[in-house]
Design a protein around this motif. Structure first.
Motif, mmCIF file in Angstrom:
data_model
loop_
_atom_site.group_PDB
_atom_site.id
_atom_site.type_symbol
_atom_site.label_atom_id
_atom_site.label_comp_id
_atom_site.label_asym_id
_atom_site.label_seq_id
_atom_site.Cartn_x
_atom_site.Cartn_y
_atom_site.Cartn_z
ATOM 1 N N ILE A 30 0.840 -1.200 0.000
ATOM 2 C CA ILE A 30 0.000 0.000 0.000
ATOM 3 C C ILE A 30 0.875 1.249 0.000
ATOM 4 N N TYR A 34 0.611 3.975 -3.009
ATOM 5 C CA TYR A 34 0.197 5.356 -2.776
ATOM 6 C C TYR A 34 1.380 6.315 -2.662
ATOM 7 N N ARG A 69 -7.064 -5.312 6.512
ATOM 8 C CA ARG A 69 -6.600 -4.672 5.270
ATOM 9 C C ARG A 69 -7.327 -3.358 5.027
ATOM 10 N N LYS A 73 -5.513 0.265 4.728
ATOM 11 C CA LYS A 73 -5.737 1.112 3.545
ATOM 12 C C LYS A 73 -6.280 2.479 3.958
ATOM 13 N N ASN A 74 -7.219 2.498 4.889
ATOM 14 C CA ASN A 74 -7.775 3.772 5.353
ATOM 15 C C ASN A 74 -6.734 4.623 6.068
#
Length: 90
Positions: A30, A34, A69, A73-74
């Motif tokens: 991630i 990002y 997960r 991600k948040n």
């Protein structure tokens, strides 16, 4: 208070241990996805703290791995928002 802390950390360890490597790898992927390079391990640690704080909100009838997960991600998205706001203000 100390017993609550120990109890919550015990739950965190119990829940994450079987999935630790997968969750660490997910946090790292991630962070790359990002453009948060070198943030994967920090992201995983933030997840552990979030899990500790919100352990009672987890619905044990649902998949822990999917939930974990989503939390990771948040957290990454929150970090991106902070980063973007920082650049917009400057």
């Amino acid at each position: 208070m100390e017993k609550i802390i120990d109890s919550n950390w015990s739950k965190v360890i119990e829940m994450t241990s079987p999935h630790e490597q997968r969750l660490r790898d997910f946090a790292r992927s991630i962070s790359v996805r990002y453009d948060l390079l070198n943030y994967g391990d920090d992201l995983y640690q933030e997840f552990l703290i979030k899990l500790y704080d919100k352990i009672d909100q987890y619905d044990s009838n649902k998949s822990f791995l999917s939930w974990a997960r989503a939390v990771i991600k948040n957290l990454a998205i929150d970090h991106i928002r902070i980063k973007m706001n920082k650049y917009e203000v400057s």
